[in-house]
Write an enzyme that holds these catalytic residues in place. Structure first.
Site, PDB file in Angstrom:
ATOM      1  N   ALA A  32     -54.697  15.483  27.486  1.00 53.82           N
ATOM      2  CA  ALA A  32     -53.785  16.480  26.939  1.00 53.82           C
ATOM      3  C   ALA A  32     -53.422  16.134  25.501  1.00 53.82           C
ATOM      4  CB  ALA A  32     -52.529  16.558  27.797  1.00 53.82           C
ATOM      5  N   GLY A  90     -56.837  16.145  31.851  1.00 53.87           N
ATOM      6  CA  GLY A  90     -57.152  17.565  31.769  1.00 53.87           C
ATOM      7  C   GLY A  90     -58.594  17.825  31.391  1.00 53.87           C
ATOM      8  N   GLU A 148     -60.405  17.646  34.638  1.00 55.34           N
ATOM      9  CA  GLU A 148     -60.040  18.844  35.402  1.00 55.34           C
ATOM     10  C   GLU A 148     -60.811  20.061  34.885  1.00 55.34           C
ATOM     11  OE1 GLU A 148     -55.716  18.734  37.169  1.00 55.34           O
ATOM     12  OE2 GLU A 148     -55.588  18.326  35.039  1.00 55.34           O
ATOM     13  N   GLU A 189     -53.632  10.211  34.876  1.00 59.33           N
ATOM     14  CA  GLU A 189     -52.254  10.701  34.754  1.00 59.33           C
ATOM     15  C   GLU A 189     -51.234   9.791  35.409  1.00 59.33           C
ATOM     16  OE1 GLU A 189     -54.714  14.527  34.427  1.00 59.33           O
ATOM     17  OE2 GLU A 189     -54.852  12.592  35.420  1.00 59.33           O
TER      18      GLU A 189
END
Length: 692
Positions: free
Chosen positions: A62, A101, A104, A124
């Protein structure tokens, strides 16, 4: 420059993310991806899509600028849903790192092609949160529940080969991963393969006991941390519920955790480390190259320091005048690398290269072409001065000398040398080739070139290098000395080692004070105490419990007995003989023992450290509170989920700290407990070490 661009290569639409330095999923990237996917969906010439990244890496997480702020639309889960819903096959071209992310996002693509050197992970949990965009439900559908838990709750990335084996990747590329992904997409079209949506894959079967076993494992490996357990919760939901429900549950848990004190502390630790390793006013371009290094002293520390350089590809001249010690050091280095080969950590070629780059010698003359030499001999001012003079005599005028002292005065060591501007401190932590922390010490006359060089060198060695000033014990050991003093005083007053250690471990330290002493060796602690007797107060000198234990030949784990006894597997047991020794010691010295609460133990350990940290900041020994927190997080086991001692101090509040420090002053005296002026100012003004 656009964060996302889209071009057509034949019938393959190539969407490229270009958001330096790590292609983070900023709002511009998320919006650009949505727009590009809409364009691809409406373009009849586009039959398949490749998502790739410019620069050195795939999406590596992120945007840290958005941490702790309200989310901006579109949310990443919305973007991933759009990618996964595409009627045209979507292939991710992964190079560098696909983290958080970024992974993901890749899991939302229909297929994944990875560079052979790529790393994939969901880290995370190391920031106190969990994947918030469907990472766990998708990951376990591809790789199974156990692998998904290891990656999400454990937080460690895996390599390309492991990703292929686990089912996270469909193909690998040795060179141009983008070209390989385009070729893979063309092959899909030729074979009539369409979209393969991860969310539609079946959930793999697993035994219910797997989750409880995972919980127990993470309670040990991530003691006190909430995020790993939340990852287990989301995985359980993913197995028991629909994909949509599990994603919604994961998002709910993400929101809960992102606002938690643990996540705030872990975010602080993340940013503090980046600040602390970049000293202000020290341009990186001033650093001189270190092509060859010397290490003088082949004991435990010198051997570890030599391996630090060898591991970084820097040839080493290892000087030790005791032939047996030198031979033992070379043997230790050889065994370490042989074990690394056996465990698959390095190749045989790497082992040969590292071993071949070591030059053991009993003479100082081979240091003549070294760019930097680290002195790692016994902690004695006279011995070190003599060794430093011998080093300087054999070096080029521009070569640097670093002393590995853990508490001696760098300026005093450099005073008699011809070129004190070339002298610095490099305080490695044992075992030096494993521990991440490096306290780089600036002397009063150390040149900017010398300081910039050791800071750059620390990064090259893979260390978390923090610049500190000259002080007795610098930063870490100076604060530890205050905690150690209180721990021994509390043994006199009524506590026992197992109680003190339990309180520190329950707070989150990996081990307590007396476990740590036993591990390092009580003879080491005793020698350190003897060398400092002239600087100790009368009460500290009289507090001789350590002296009595060492006199009985109990030197810690290495002798099977110290504050505790140890079996052949070094399993620790409480020894009643130590309890009796402590009680007798107090009786003989006329000290009336009392019951000491767990709360008092924790306060005296932590508040003594925090107060000393405030003094260190006032004196300029540490430039910023981030420096202190980074040192304690990386070198002394301060629980990362508490952010570091100075961050934790702000959670307590300066007013409370000053109140309790005054309370302990009434018990032990102002000599040991006087609030630092900086803490008093914070209590008066309502401030803290960090802006609120």
């Amino acid at each position: 420059m656009q964060a996302v661009t889209s071009t057509l290569s034949g019938n393959i639409r190539v969407i490229v993310i270009d958001n330096p330095p790590v292609n983070a999923t900023s709002q511009a990237v998320r919006a650009g991806l949505l727009q590009a996917m809409e364009q691809a969906a409406g373009d009849d010439d586009t039959r398949a899509i490749v998502i790739a990244c410019a620069g050195a890496t795939f999406v590596a997480g992120a945007d840290i600028k958005e941490f702790g702020k309200p989310p901006l639309d579109p949310h990443l889960s919305q973007v991933i849903h759009a990618i996964e819903s595409s009627a045209k096959p979507v292939v991710a071209a992964i190079h560098g790192s696909a983290l958080g992310g970024g992974l993901e996002l890749a899991l939302g693509c229909h297929y994944r092609v990875v560079d052979a050197r790529a790393r994939l992970g969901l880290p995370e949990s190391t920031l106190g949160i969990i994947p918030g965009a469907g990472g766990i439900p998708r990951l376990l559908r591809l790789a199974g529940v156990e692998k998904a838990l290891d990656m999400a709750a454990g937080g460690k990335p895996i390599g390309a080969a492991e990703a292929l084996e686990a089912g996270l990747a469909d193909a690998s590329a040795q060179e141009d991963v983008r070209a390989a992904a385009i070729a893979y997409a063309q092959r899909l079209l030729a074979e009539g393969q369409g979209a393969r949506r991860t969310r539609e894959l079946p959930v793999p079967a697993c035994e219910p006991q797997l989750f409880e076993a995972a919980r127990a494992r993470f309670q040990v490996s991530h003691r006190g941390q909430l995020a790993p357990q939340a990852c287990v919760d989301v995985a359980m939901c993913s197995v028991a519920s629909s994909f949509e429900d599990s994603v919604a549950y994961g998002r709910e848990r993400f929101r809960e955790l992102v606002a938690s004190p643990q996540a705030q502390a872990l975010r602080h630790a993340f940013f503090a480390e980046r600040i602390a390793t970049k000293p202000a006013g020290l341009p990186a371009e001033d650093a001189a190259p270190v092509r060859k290094a010397g290490v003088v002293g082949a004991g435990t520390m010198g051997t570890g320091i030599a391996m630090c350089f060898l591991n970084a590809g820097i040839p080493v001249v290892l000087v030790e005048q005791n032939e047996k010690v030198l031979a033992s050091s070379v043997e230790t280095i050889g065994k370490t690398y042989s074990n690394d080969v056996a465990k698959g950590r390095i190749t045989e070629a790497t082992q040969r290269a590292r071993s071949g780059a070591l030059t053991p010698t009993q003479q100082y003359e081979p240091l003549c072409d070294c760019d930097l030499v680290v002195e790692a001999v016994f902690e004695d001012m006279g011995v070190k001065r003599q060794v430093l003079a011998s080093i300087e005599e054999n070096l080029r005028p521009d070569a640097l000398i670093a002393t590995n002292t853990s508490f001696l005065d760098i300026d005093a060591l450099a005073a008699d040398l011809r070129r004190p501007e070339n002298v610095v401190g490099m305080h490695f932590f044992s075992p030096a080739h494993i521990m991440k922390l490096l306290e780089n010490v600036r002397g009063a006359r150390s040149s900017p070139r010398a300081l910039a060089t050791i800071q750059a060198l620390g990064k090259r060695l893979g260390k978390v290098a923090v610049m500190v000033g000259v002080s007795d014990g610098f930063v870490g050991n100076r604060m530890l000395a205050r905690r150690t003093r209180e721990c021994y005083f509390m043994l006199e007053e009524g506590a026992l080692p197992e109680q003190v250690d339990r309180v520190l471990c329950e707070f989150g330290f990996p081990m307590g004070q007396f476990q740590l002493n036993d591990l390092a060796g009580l003879d080491v602690a005793w020698r350190n105490r003897q060398s400092r007797l002239d600087r100790l107060s009368p009460r500290e000198v009289a507090c001789n419990i350590l002296d009595e234990i060492v006199a009985e030949g109990r030197l810690g784990q290495k002798t099977g007995a110290g504050f505790y006894t140890y079996d052949t597997q070094r399993k620790r047991s409480v020894d009643p003989a130590i309890s009796e020794l402590i009680v007798r010691n107090a009786e003989r010295r006329g000290i009336r023992r009392r019951e000491i609460s767990d709360g008092e133990i924790l306060e005296r350990c932590l508040y003594a450290m925090i107060n000393e940290g405030a003094l260190i900041l006032e004196e300029g020994v540490a430039s910023r509170p981030e420096d202190i927190d980074t040192i304690w997080l990386n070198g002394y086991g301060f629980p990362r989920f508490r952010g570091g001692p100075m961050f934790h101090a702000d959670q307590i509040g300066a007013a409370r700290l000053c109140e309790r420090i005054r309370h302990y002053a009434s018990l032990a005296g102002e000599q040991y407990w006087t609030p630092a002026p900086l803490l008093l100012a914070q209590a008066r003004d309502g401030g803290g070490f960090y802006p609120r």
